[in-house]
Design an enzyme around this catalytic site. Structure first.
Site, PDB file in Angstrom:
ATOM      1  N   ASP A  92      -8.478  -3.251  -5.010  1.00  0.00           N
ATOM      2  CA  ASP A  92      -9.642  -2.645  -4.352  1.00  0.00           C
ATOM      3  C   ASP A  92     -10.637  -2.080  -5.363  1.00  0.00           C
ATOM      4  O   ASP A  92     -10.347  -1.979  -6.558  1.00  0.00           O
ATOM      5  CB  ASP A  92      -9.189  -1.542  -3.369  1.00  0.00           C
TER       6      ASP A  92
ATOM      7  N   ASN B 101      -1.422   8.620   4.330  1.00  0.00           N
ATOM      8  CA  ASN B 101      -1.654   8.183   5.715  1.00  0.00           C
ATOM      9  C   ASN B 101      -1.098   6.784   5.971  1.00  0.00           C
ATOM     10  O   ASN B 101      -1.371   6.185   7.004  1.00  0.00           O
ATOM     11  CB  ASN B 101      -3.152   8.230   6.046  1.00  0.00           C
TER      12      ASN B 101
ATOM     13  N   GLU C 119      -6.829   1.151   5.600  1.00  0.00           N
ATOM     14  CA  GLU C 119      -6.587   2.428   6.266  1.00  0.00           C
ATOM     15  C   GLU C 119      -5.952   2.188   7.640  1.00  0.00           C
ATOM     16  O   GLU C 119      -5.966   1.062   8.149  1.00  0.00           O
ATOM     17  CB  GLU C 119      -7.931   3.163   6.449  1.00  0.00           C
TER      18      GLU C 119
ATOM     19  N   HIS D 277      -1.712   4.020   4.139  1.00  0.00           N
ATOM     20  CA  HIS D 277      -2.527   2.866   3.749  1.00  0.00           C
ATOM     21  C   HIS D 277      -1.915   2.138   2.562  1.00  0.00           C
ATOM     22  O   HIS D 277      -1.181   2.731   1.766  1.00  0.00           O
ATOM     23  CB  HIS D 277      -3.995   3.248   3.487  1.00  0.00           C
TER      24      HIS D 277
HETATM   25  C1  F6R Z   1      -5.397   1.992  -5.144  1.00  0.00           C
HETATM   26  C2  F6R Z   1      -4.754   1.674  -3.872  1.00  0.00           C
HETATM   27  C3  F6R Z   1      -4.260   2.766  -2.991  1.00  0.00           C
HETATM   28  C4  F6R Z   1      -3.340   3.733  -3.718  1.00  0.00           C
HETATM   29  C5  F6R Z   1      -2.898   4.855  -2.789  1.00  0.00           C
HETATM   30  C6  F6R Z   1      -2.010   5.857  -3.495  1.00  0.00           C
HETATM   31  O1  F6R Z   1      -5.733   0.822  -5.825  1.00  0.00           O
HETATM   32  O2  F6R Z   1      -4.654   0.539  -3.543  1.00  0.00           O
HETATM   33  O3  F6R Z   1      -3.566   2.215  -1.891  1.00  0.00           O
HETATM   34  O4  F6R Z   1      -2.225   3.025  -4.205  1.00  0.00           O
HETATM   35  O5  F6R Z   1      -4.017   5.510  -2.290  1.00  0.00           O
HETATM   36  O6  F6R Z   1      -2.768   6.509  -4.456  1.00  0.00           O
HETATM   37  P1  F6R Z   1      -2.101   7.522  -5.472  1.00  0.00           P
HETATM   38  O7  F6R Z   1      -1.203   6.719  -6.354  1.00  0.00           O
HETATM   39  O8  F6R Z   1      -3.259   8.105  -6.247  1.00  0.00           O
HETATM   40  O9  F6R Z   1      -1.368   8.532  -4.657  1.00  0.00           O
END
Ligand code: F6R
Length: 279
Positions: free
Chosen positions: A97, A166, A173, A168
């Site tokens: 992303d 959440n 999301e 995702h």
């Molecule tokens: C980022 C991504 C997100 C993160 C998720 C957890 O490239 O794809 O799904 O893996 O938001 O983020 P952290 O590791 O910062 O808790």
């Protein structure tokens, strides 16, 4: 007795690295869960998993995450590469992303994150690095072309994922459907808040939209490795394994995938541990 469905119902294997370090491994099945004593040991094991993938197939196509969780994974991969234990020169990478509306040179962008944490320190060939362009004037075309590039590369061999509190995965999301493809999405306030560390700790400075690889694209990867550390992820991890498979918790779609490894630390396993004690 357990309340709620147990892991067996998901044809899962369940292996736990106890604090002693001695793994207790269940029957070999398609979903493997490993719980580690610390964040460090979780990410070291993840680095070994990724290294094994690349050492077994040097031309591996990797789908890569950003965020806080994989920081130690990248540190580990960099040191293994620099110690000549890992040859990254033939891999192809796609990132999951990118924020929409900021350029690759913006310090908060995932382009910058990946250069800083990984690409500037390892010999991945620049022409084999693929990232979504957050400044594209035509997100639909950009996303379609990204999916086509993944297909042209032969598909993803290994998707490495984090998980949001959440539920995702990528920036899919809650509400993201199983058949979703790479697309422009609106980020939830909590997702912007958790990315504020890249934007001078100002949640309002985190772009409200992003481009993300879709659930369908993730599910087409040959193997998936999901990483979670910290108590903040405990409920999402528990629900991913025990709740319904639903767009309400996009990570739950991973239970439909034939080959998923989940590596988490004991804090992220907090809710599962409660369940285990009731077996
Ligand atoms: C980022 C991504 C997100 C993160 C998720 C957890 O490239 O794809 O799904 O893996 O938001 O983020 P952290 O590791 O910062 O808790």
């Amino acid at each position: 007795m357990m309340s709620g469905p147990d892991l067996e119902n998901y044809s899962s294997s369940y292996s736990v690295n106890k604090p002693s370090g001695r793994p207790v491994t269940g029957q070999k099945r398609t979903l493997e869960l490993e719980i580690f004593e610390s964040e460090q040991s979780t990410l070291e094991a993840a680095a070994t998993f990724v290294s094994d993938q690349v050492n077994n197939r040097q031309e591996s196509v990797l789908l890569l995450p950003t965020g806080r969780t994989p920081l130690t994974l990248y540190t580990q991969l960099v040191s293994r590469s620099q110690a000549d234990q890992l040859d990254l020169s033939r891999v192809t990478t796609f990132n999951l992303d990118e924020f929409y509306g900021i350029g690759a040179d913006h310090p908060g962008s995932y382009h910058s994150y990946m250069r800083r944490c990984f690409f500037n320190q390892v010999p991945v060939a620049p022409q084999n690095i693929n990232m979504l362009d957050g400044t594209t004037p035509d997100p639909v075309a950009e996303c379609r072309s990204y999916d086509q590039k993944i297909e042209a590369a032969g598909g993803i061999d290994l998707a490495v994922l984090g998980i949001g509190a959440n539920g995702h995965i990528g920036f899919n999301e809650p509400g993201s459907t199983q058949d979703s493809r790479t697309r422009l999405v609106v980020l939830q306030p909590e997702t912007r808040a958790s990315n504020a560390f890249l934007f001078d700790n100002q949640p309002a400075a985190v772009p409200p939209k992003a481009l993300t690889v879709g659930i369908a694209t993730i599910l087409q990867a040959k193997r998936v490795l999901l990483l979670a550390t910290g108590e903040i992820k405990a409920q999402a991890v528990y629900d991913m394994l025990n709740g319904p498979v639903t767009a309400g918790l996009p990570a739950s779609f991973l239970r439909l995938h034939p080959s998923v490894s989940i590596m988490i630390d004991r804090n992220a396993a907090e809710r599962i541990n409660v369940m285990q004690r009731t077996i």
